[in-house]
Design an enzyme around this catalytic site. Sequence first.
Site, PDB file in Angstrom:
ATOM      1  N   THR A 239      -6.533  30.115   0.483  1.00  0.00           N
ATOM      2  CA  THR A 239      -7.159  28.680   1.357  1.00  0.00           C
ATOM      3  C   THR A 239      -8.144  28.775   1.809  1.00  0.00           C
ATOM      4  OG1 THR A 239      -6.566  27.104   2.373  1.00  0.00           O
ATOM      5  CG2 THR A 239      -5.257  28.764   3.099  1.00  0.00           C
TER       6      THR A 239
ATOM      7  N   GLN B 116      -8.576  26.627   8.202  1.00  0.00           N
ATOM      8  CA  GLN B 116      -7.434  27.919   9.306  1.00  0.00           C
ATOM      9  C   GLN B 116      -6.560  27.316   9.370  1.00  0.00           C
ATOM     10  OE1 GLN B 116      -9.020  30.244  10.074  1.00  0.00           O
ATOM     11  NE2 GLN B 116     -10.305  29.547   8.300  1.00  0.00           N
TER      12      GLN B 116
ATOM     13  N   ASP C 284      -0.615  22.835  -2.074  1.00  0.00           N
ATOM     14  CA  ASP C 284      -1.379  21.845  -2.360  1.00  0.00           C
ATOM     15  C   ASP C 284      -0.740  20.572  -1.779  1.00  0.00           C
ATOM     16  OD1 ASP C 284      -3.859  20.143  -2.386  1.00  0.00           O
ATOM     17  OD2 ASP C 284      -3.128  19.070  -3.916  1.00  0.00           O
TER      18      ASP C 284
END
Length: 211
Positions: A9, A12, A78
């Site tokens: 990913t 952050q 997700d």
Amino acid sequence: MSARIVLATTNQGKLREFRALLAAQPQLQQLDLDSVVVDSAAAGTAEIPETGVTFLQNSLLKARAVAAQTGLPAVADDSGLAVEVLGGAPGILSARWAGARSSDVNNRRLLLEQLADIPAQHRAAAFVCAASLVIPGEQAGAPVEFTAEGRLEGTLLTQERGEGGFGYDPILQPIGETRSCAELTLQEKNAISHRGKAFSALASRIVEVLG
């Protein structure tokens, strides 16, 4: 000897949560996408199209792509917000509810505007997460895959509260709490969150295979 695992990913907020959830496994060397050394064929790793129609499909798409491109085990998720009166929306469109390049602030603002006249008893919502671990197969063998899912049930607030977290955290109050997710500490949030539940379920597999 430590095992390397890629956190697939560029978000952050998710990276902070991933690292906190895997902190109890010091034998795992956690790599983010920016720090992974990949060959030229792996360019664009961060722009993997999320073409699935479920959280699980998109989670696997990302983990499979990163594992294939880097040759390293990859873990991805997700996740999003499912609002009952919207039939589960924003769902997989949570990150782009206000448009393809929308910010978290704009996504929250639009959702609150859309639900402005919905009374408290009908503002049920949940954070949903699907997490995937994909380990590349050796010598063209099939990859090994594990998945897990988690939910955090709550109620949508009518205005934002709190400065922590990311995404829709400031407008979801977990069941049994008087604070929004954005008012919880990272440790408190991980203990009850959708991502925390999914990764806790996946953690034993990660340690079993890589630890």
